[in-house]
Each structure stands twice: as structure tokens, then as C-alpha cells.
Write an enzyme that holds these catalytic residues in place. Structure first.
Site, mmCIF file in Angstrom:
data_model
loop_
_atom_site.group_PDB
_atom_site.id
_atom_site.type_symbol
_atom_site.label_atom_id
_atom_site.label_comp_id
_atom_site.label_asym_id
_atom_site.label_seq_id
_atom_site.Cartn_x
_atom_site.Cartn_y
_atom_site.Cartn_z
ATOM 1 N N HIS A 249 41.737 18.653 -12.516
ATOM 2 C CA HIS A 249 40.551 19.371 -12.988
ATOM 3 C C HIS A 249 40.752 20.843 -12.672
ATOM 4 O O HIS A 249 41.329 21.203 -11.639
ATOM 5 C CB HIS A 249 39.306 18.850 -12.283
ATOM 6 C CG HIS A 249 38.162 19.817 -12.284
ATOM 7 N ND1 HIS A 249 37.859 20.613 -11.200
ATOM 8 C CD2 HIS A 249 37.263 20.147 -13.249
ATOM 9 C CE1 HIS A 249 36.815 21.377 -11.493
ATOM 10 N NE2 HIS A 249 36.433 21.107 -12.724
ATOM 11 N N GLY B 229 20.482 22.616 -21.406
ATOM 12 C CA GLY B 229 20.485 22.093 -22.769
ATOM 13 C C GLY B 229 21.820 22.225 -23.456
ATOM 14 O O GLY B 229 21.885 22.401 -24.681
ATOM 15 N N ASN C 146 38.703 24.918 -13.518
ATOM 16 C CA ASN C 146 37.786 25.761 -14.277
ATOM 17 C C ASN C 146 37.752 27.160 -13.703
ATOM 18 O O ASN C 146 38.020 27.370 -12.516
ATOM 19 C CB ASN C 146 36.380 25.154 -14.344
ATOM 20 C CG ASN C 146 35.608 25.291 -13.055
ATOM 21 O OD1 ASN C 146 34.974 26.312 -12.807
ATOM 22 N ND2 ASN C 146 35.652 24.255 -12.230
ATOM 23 N N VAL C 147 37.476 28.101 -14.582
ATOM 24 C CA VAL C 147 37.200 29.488 -14.189
ATOM 25 C C VAL C 147 36.007 29.946 -15.007
ATOM 26 O O VAL C 147 35.889 29.613 -16.186
ATOM 27 C CB VAL C 147 38.410 30.426 -14.407
ATOM 28 C CG1 VAL C 147 39.492 30.172 -13.365
ATOM 29 C CG2 VAL C 147 38.998 30.277 -15.805
ATOM 30 N N HIS D 65 28.158 9.746 -0.244
ATOM 31 C CA HIS D 65 27.701 8.363 -0.175
ATOM 32 C C HIS D 65 28.833 7.383 0.076
ATOM 33 O O HIS D 65 28.598 6.236 0.458
ATOM 34 C CB HIS D 65 26.946 7.988 -1.458
ATOM 35 C CG HIS D 65 27.781 8.075 -2.698
ATOM 36 N ND1 HIS D 65 28.238 9.263 -3.222
ATOM 37 C CD2 HIS D 65 28.245 7.103 -3.530
ATOM 38 C CE1 HIS D 65 28.941 9.023 -4.318
ATOM 39 N NE2 HIS D 65 28.962 7.726 -4.522
ATOM 40 N N SER E 181 36.677 25.018 -18.722
ATOM 41 C CA SER E 181 36.671 23.878 -17.807
ATOM 42 C C SER E 181 37.497 22.759 -18.414
ATOM 43 O O SER E 181 37.393 22.494 -19.617
ATOM 44 C CB SER E 181 35.244 23.399 -17.552
ATOM 45 O OG SER E 181 35.217 22.308 -16.657
ATOM 46 N N ARG F 140 25.732 21.115 -24.715
ATOM 47 C CA ARG F 140 26.185 20.054 -25.610
ATOM 48 C C ARG F 140 26.698 18.882 -24.775
ATOM 49 O O ARG F 140 27.706 18.990 -24.069
ATOM 50 C CB ARG F 140 27.296 20.586 -26.520
ATOM 51 C CG ARG F 140 27.807 19.581 -27.551
ATOM 52 C CD ARG F 140 28.755 20.287 -28.505
ATOM 53 N NE ARG F 140 29.208 19.393 -29.555
ATOM 54 C CZ ARG F 140 30.398 18.773 -29.548
ATOM 55 N NH1 ARG F 140 31.223 18.942 -28.528
ATOM 56 N NH2 ARG F 140 30.743 17.994 -30.557
#
Length: 303
Positions: free
Chosen positions: A106, A258, A108-109, A175, A92, A260
């Protein structure tokens, strides 16, 4: 057969290649590596660049993690998978250039595998890439989408329009009632063509990212700009922060498992501003972004 080793090897190679190609444009600094281990299982490597003449901040993150139970962000659309253990890996990245005329990008894969004793693993791929300009440019947006379309073409005529629409719908700030940028590709839960073909597809997407982005960076990185342009860039970066902290599935998944925190939040820009009820001047370049570029468009249509 689910060949996670081949996917992991590809993702590590992709991370290296992207960093090498982006880093070649940056005379002032370079990517630095930061390996990390996750207590619950797995780990990864973050590669970050900061304070450059071209890239104010950027991160290209590889992760490969394991867990005993899929989090809510991963099972919201597939509740039948709740309770399964999982393996997740991906690359990512987010790149925030210094010059306001160079868009943020941006990409990601990723691969997810959900396991349950006595049953075959359930797997799926996801990813895509999207472009967030501050000052719209027709040629840049068209090039971005033409590259995305070409990457999808070998896999079916419906792939690009379907994943382009999904991207328009996903990267939307409800929003604010506005898009984050000009879109690109977004897909998730992708396993409809068999593992090998799906793996080929994410390689096509991952490998096309720099072909989509680098020509834009090269053309715009030396464009003169003023403090007004910079102020608007920082204001629009606020939208990026809002989306990533409120809606982004990858951010939610990382935090819920959890992960990093430094790596998860590497997507946030180094400087950003908010102004109360600000509106662009009618007829300005800033107004053009809202009126001509952010509303979903068919960027492949001939002008």
C-alpha cells in the site's frame, strides 16, 4: 506559496509511472482507466488491474476533490480547522498479488489545503507506504525499509525512525492486538519544513515506492505454492479488510466526504476468508509471521 498545480501534475505523473512499471510485470492483463466526477466538486481517475498472472487485483487511484467543510476524519486531531472549506488531492494504491509469497503493498501521498475567508490557507502533506507479507522474508523486509530510509535521509536523520514508528503504531489492529504487516512509513499533518521542502519529501517517498516493491515482486512471483499457502493468504487478507474498514483514515475521509465508493473500496482484496479462532501450528512458517515479522523490529539493524 501553496502551488497546488505543481502537486497535481506530479501526482498524475506518479500514477502513470507506477501503473507503467507494475504493468510491465503483468503478461496477462493491464490497468484500465476509469474517470469519475464528484458532484460536490472535483473528481479523479481510478486505474485498476484484475485477474492477472502476477496481480490478482490492484488499484492506483488519483483524486482531487473540493468541499465546503472538512469532515470529522480530517479535523479529529486539529479541531481548530473545523468549518473550513478544503481541497484535497492524492494518489493512493493497494496491490494484491496472486502468489502468497509476494506481499501486498500500500502507498499514498496526499496534500490537504484548508481555507477560510480572510485567512492564509492551512496546508499539510501526508502519506507513506507499508508492506503486508503473508510469508515473511528477512531480505525483503530489510530491502523495503532500507529503501524507505534512503528516501528520507536527505530530509533529516530523525525522519525515517519517526515515520517508521508512526507507521508501526498506525497500521495496528487494536482489536486483534497485532500489526497488519511489517510497516514502512506513515506521516500526516506534515508542514514543518516549508511547502517546497515538504513537496520534495513526498516526491521522494512517492518515487521510491516502486524501488522498494518491484524487486520483491520480481524475486517472489514465480515461487511455487500450495493450497495451504493460498488458504493462509486469504485468511490474512481478512486482517487487511478489517483494518481498512474500521481504522483507515483515507477510507473514512472518502466516505465522509461523499467520495466515489468504488474507488474508495478498491483497496479490498478480490478473495478473502475468515476462520473461527484459527491458530497456526507451532514452528510453522505461518507461526513465524506472527512471532518474527509482525512485532515491530529495527529492520536496518545488521543481522
Amino acid at each position: 506559496m501553496v502551488d497546488t498545480t505543481a502537486v497535481r501534475n506530479y501526482l498524475l505523473e506518479l500514477q502513470k509511472n507506477i501503473c507503467d512499471e507494475l504493468g510491465a510485470l503483468e503478461p496477462g492483463t493491464s490497468f484500465r482507466g476509469d474517470d469519475w466526477v464528484r458532484d460536490e466538486g472535483g473528481g479523479g481517475q481510478s486505474r485498476v488491474i484484475e485477474g492477472g498472472e502476477v496481480f490478482e487485483k490492484g488499484g492506483v487511484n488519483f483524486s482531487h476533490v473540493f468541499g465546503q467543510e472538512l469532515p470529522g476524519s480530517a479535523t479529529a486531531a486539529r479541531p481548530e480547522l473545523a468549518g473550513r472549506s478544503f481541497e484535497a488531492m492524492g494518489v493512493s494504491l493497494v496491490i494484491h498479488p496472486l502468489n502468497p509469497f509476494v506481499p501486498t503493498s500500500h502507498a499514498n501521498v496526499r496534500l490537504f489545503v484548508a481555507n477560510k475567508s480572510g485567512e492564509a490557507p492551512v496546508w499539510w502533506f501526508g502519506g507513506g507506504y507499508d508492506l503486508t507479507p503473508y510469508y515473511g522474508n528477512e531480505d525483503d523486509c530489510r530491502h523495503w525499509h532500507e529503501t524507505a530510509s534512503a528516501a528520507c535521509a536527505p530530509f533529516g536523520k530523525d525522519i525515517y525512525p519517526r515515520f517508521k514508528q508512526w507507521c508501526d503504531e498506525y497500521f495496528y489492529l487494536r482489536h486483534r492486538d497485532e500489526a497488519r504487516g511489517v510497516g514502512g512509513l506513515f506521516f500526516d499533518d506534515f508542514n514543518e519544513a516549508g511547502f517546497d521542502t515538504c513537496f520534495d519529501f513526498i516526491r521522494a517517498v512517492g518515487d521510491s515506492y516502486t524501488a522498494a516493491y518491484l524487486p520483491i515482486v520480481k524475486k517472489r512471483k514465480d515461487t511455487p505454492y500450495t493450497s495451504r499457502h493460498r488458504d493462509f493468504q486469504l485468511y490474512r487478507r481478512g486482517r487487511y479488510v478489517e483494518f481498512n474498514l474500521v481504522f483507515d483514515r483515507g477510507t473514512l475521509f472518502g466516505l465522509q466526504t461523499g467520495g466515489r465508493t468504488e474507488s474508495i473500496l478498491m483497496s479490498l482484496p478480490p478473495q478473502v476468508s475468515w476462520r473461527y479462532n484459527w491458530q497456526p501450528d507451532p514452528g510453522s512458517d505461518e507461526a513465524d509471521l506472527y512471532e518474527k515479522f509482525l512485532p515491530p523490529r529495527d529492520w536496518l539493524a545488521k543481522p
